[in-house]
Design a protein around this motif. Structure first.
Motif, short mmCIF file in Angstrom:
data_model
loop_
_atom_site.label_atom_id
_atom_site.label_comp_id
_atom_site.label_asym_id
_atom_site.label_seq_id
_atom_site.Cartn_x
_atom_site.Cartn_y
_atom_site.Cartn_z
N PHE A 190 0.83 -1.20 0.00
CA PHE A 190 0.00 0.00 0.00
C PHE A 190 0.87 1.26 0.00
O PHE A 190 0.64 2.20 -0.76
N ALA A 191 1.90 1.27 0.85
CA ALA A 191 2.78 2.44 0.95
C ALA A 191 3.63 2.61 -0.31
O ALA A 191 3.98 3.74 -0.67
N ASP A 192 3.94 1.51 -1.00
CA ASP A 192 4.75 1.60 -2.22
C ASP A 192 4.07 2.41 -3.32
O ASP A 192 4.73 2.88 -4.25
N GLN A 193 2.76 2.60 -3.24
CA GLN A 193 2.06 3.40 -4.24
C GLN A 193 2.57 4.84 -4.26
O GLN A 193 2.47 5.53 -5.28
N LEU A 194 3.14 5.28 -3.14
CA LEU A 194 3.67 6.65 -3.08
C LEU A 194 4.83 6.85 -4.04
O LEU A 194 5.09 7.98 -4.48
N HIS A 195 5.55 5.77 -4.38
CA HIS A 195 6.67 5.88 -5.32
C HIS A 195 6.21 6.24 -6.73
O HIS A 195 6.99 6.69 -7.55
N GLU A 196 4.92 6.04 -7.03
CA GLU A 196 4.39 6.33 -8.36
C GLU A 196 4.11 7.82 -8.55
O GLU A 196 3.90 8.26 -9.67
N VAL A 197 4.09 8.58 -7.46
CA VAL A 197 3.82 10.02 -7.56
C VAL A 197 5.08 10.74 -8.00
O VAL A 197 6.15 10.58 -7.41
N ASN A 198 4.96 11.55 -9.04
CA ASN A 198 6.09 12.31 -9.55
C ASN A 198 6.32 13.53 -8.66
O ASN A 198 5.49 14.44 -8.62
N THR A 199 7.43 13.56 -7.97
CA THR A 199 7.75 14.68 -7.07
C THR A 199 8.95 15.48 -7.57
O THR A 199 9.55 16.24 -6.80
#
Length: 108
Positions: free
Chosen positions: A34-43
């Motif tokens: 679930f937390a790994d989904q944050l890696h998909e956000v382009n920052t």
């Protein structure tokens, strides 16, 4: 994604949670996915922030007591109590060292 025995040991000592059964390990792996989904956000190009309100002036209110004497109502929320105190889980309990544990993932 597999979780190593060393990572489990470290997390158990940090959180005082026992992950030595398949259900605990499965729950941990789902949380990681679930937390790994944050890696998909382009920052790219986004500066780190201290607060989402850092562009506003935040004022402190006066520290005035406006209500109180509600011990009875507050203690109704306690799962367990002794006299007028909440009973909490024990903290900082010693956990066995990794080599002393019969860990679910041992040898994997």
């Amino acid at each position: 994604e597999k979780v190593s025995v060393e990572v489990l040991d470290h997390l158990e000592h940090l959180a005082l949670v026992d992950f030595r059964d398949s259900e605990g390990v499965e729950r941990l792996q789902k949380a990681i996915q679930f937390a790994d989904q944050l890696h998909e956000v382009n920052t790219d190009g986004v500066e780190p922030m201290d607060s989402v309100l850092e562009d506003r002036c935040l004022y402190l209110r006066e520290d005035d007591v406006t209500e109180g004497n509600c011990i009875k109502e507050l203690l109704e929320n306690a799962r367990e109590k002794v006299e007028e105190y909440f009973v909490a889980p024990p903290g900082n309990i010693p956990l066995p060292k990794l080599e002393e544990q019969d860990t679910f993932l041992q040898g994997s």
